[in-house]
Design a protein around this motif. Sequence first.
Motif, short mmCIF file in Angstrom:
data_model
loop_
_atom_site.label_atom_id
_atom_site.label_comp_id
_atom_site.label_asym_id
_atom_site.label_seq_id
_atom_site.Cartn_x
_atom_site.Cartn_y
_atom_site.Cartn_z
N MET A 147 47.39 38.92 31.34
CA MET A 147 48.64 38.24 31.07
C MET A 147 49.55 38.23 32.29
N ALA A 148 49.27 39.14 33.24
CA ALA A 148 50.09 39.15 34.44
C ALA A 148 49.96 37.85 35.20
N ASP A 149 48.78 37.22 35.13
CA ASP A 149 48.58 35.95 35.83
C ASP A 149 49.55 34.90 35.34
N ARG A 150 49.78 34.87 34.03
CA ARG A 150 50.67 33.86 33.46
C ARG A 150 52.08 34.05 34.00
N LYS A 151 52.52 35.30 34.12
CA LYS A 151 53.88 35.57 34.54
C LYS A 151 54.06 35.39 36.04
N SER A 152 53.05 35.74 36.81
CA SER A 152 53.18 35.73 38.26
C SER A 152 53.30 34.33 38.83
N LYS A 173 44.44 34.03 30.14
CA LYS A 173 44.25 33.92 31.60
C LYS A 173 44.30 32.46 32.04
N PRO A 174 45.41 31.76 31.79
CA PRO A 174 45.47 30.35 32.19
C PRO A 174 45.35 30.15 33.69
N ASP A 175 45.86 31.11 34.49
CA ASP A 175 45.74 30.98 35.95
C ASP A 175 44.29 30.90 36.39
N LYS A 176 43.45 31.77 35.84
CA LYS A 176 42.03 31.77 36.20
C LYS A 176 41.37 30.48 35.76
N LEU A 177 41.75 30.00 34.59
CA LEU A 177 41.17 28.76 34.09
C LEU A 177 41.58 27.58 34.97
#
Length: 401
Positions: A1-6, A296-300
């Motif tokens: 979830m950190a990816d979404r926030k970062s 993990k939307p960033d990874k997607l």
Amino acid sequence: MADRKSSGQIDLSNLKAILKMEGQTITCPVIGDVTIYVQGTRASNEVVILTVHDLGCDHTMYLEFVEHPKLAPIRNRTVWVHVDVPGQGQDAADLPADYQFPSMQQIGEDLIHVLDHLKIKEVVCFGEGAGANILARFAMAHINRVLGVCLMHTTATAAGLMESLKDKVMRWKLDTIGMNPSAENYLLLHRFGATKFSKASDNEELKAIVESYQETLRNKANPRNLKKFVEAFLKRTNIADNIKKLNCPVLLVTGQLSIFNGTTKGLHQSILKTCGDKTKVEFIEIGGVANVLEEKPDKLVECFQYFLQGIGVVSSVPMQNVVRPPRGRSMSMQDYDIPLRQRLFSAQFSSSPPISCSPPSLDGQQSASGGASTPSTPNSPTTPEIKGFIDQPLMEVAEPI
């Protein structure tokens, strides 16, 4: 979830406006009326991405992902066409009593009329769960209209015994008492796996996502219509036997904790056994998550961008997490005219420290002023640095004519 926030916050005002966008009804010969939502601006050089949603969802499950800040460069070059399966939109009325809900195969095959109606030549397919299964069937039936498919948490096999028993109980309850804890838990497991929440701050956001999904199931989904979609998913046929028809580029994505992790891996192996070019098939497993789209939307975004660029679209978009090195000095035509030996000789001093105005101290002692010794000046052929360089043999290289 950190990816979404970062990656920064999503523009909520823009997202609210998109949530209110009006749908367009298109009548297909077999499945009847479907509602589609076009996100983006149509253009002559458009790249169209076709989506179909999962069980217990509608087109809104993709809207936040499309508005993700990291997807902005792709979003500006693409048009997203979201399809709602009949009767699955929020606050949808009951389907007519005489309506025969289509099979997964019929939905997949009949979606070609959406492309024809909108005058779309080719699409990239993007789907999750039941929607991914439908889009795989669409691609197999109309491969000449598909540039590639991105399928998340996909199953290519028919339902097993345990899945059938659970689905039968859930469908009975949906039909008799509407949305209920058993049906809700099944759909939560289907989308998010065996999610366990802790007190970690990152899990608070996932908890909010799950609660929002529960709220949609309880208050906005039509349980009688949903029961028909679940039943069609339960009765799905095995597509693995004919998977060789899926001969376009394929990106398979799954979360490590997804209940469809094993079936997605199985689909990957089935494709590899039949495809002629294995470089067209990519398999990505994201660790520590069940629902890649939500967790993990960033990874997607990164995976999907590389996939799009691999099939030759949005090639002008800079790659994610890739730092381009600074461009070095280019040689001029005059530099190329200088003989190689002379260029090497000049390069020896172009990289030397700045030349001091005071005479050098050749014996390594400090200068009379008490300062540190300075580098030798290359003004005389007797300077040791120059003499040593000249004495070194150089390989003679023929200059180009």
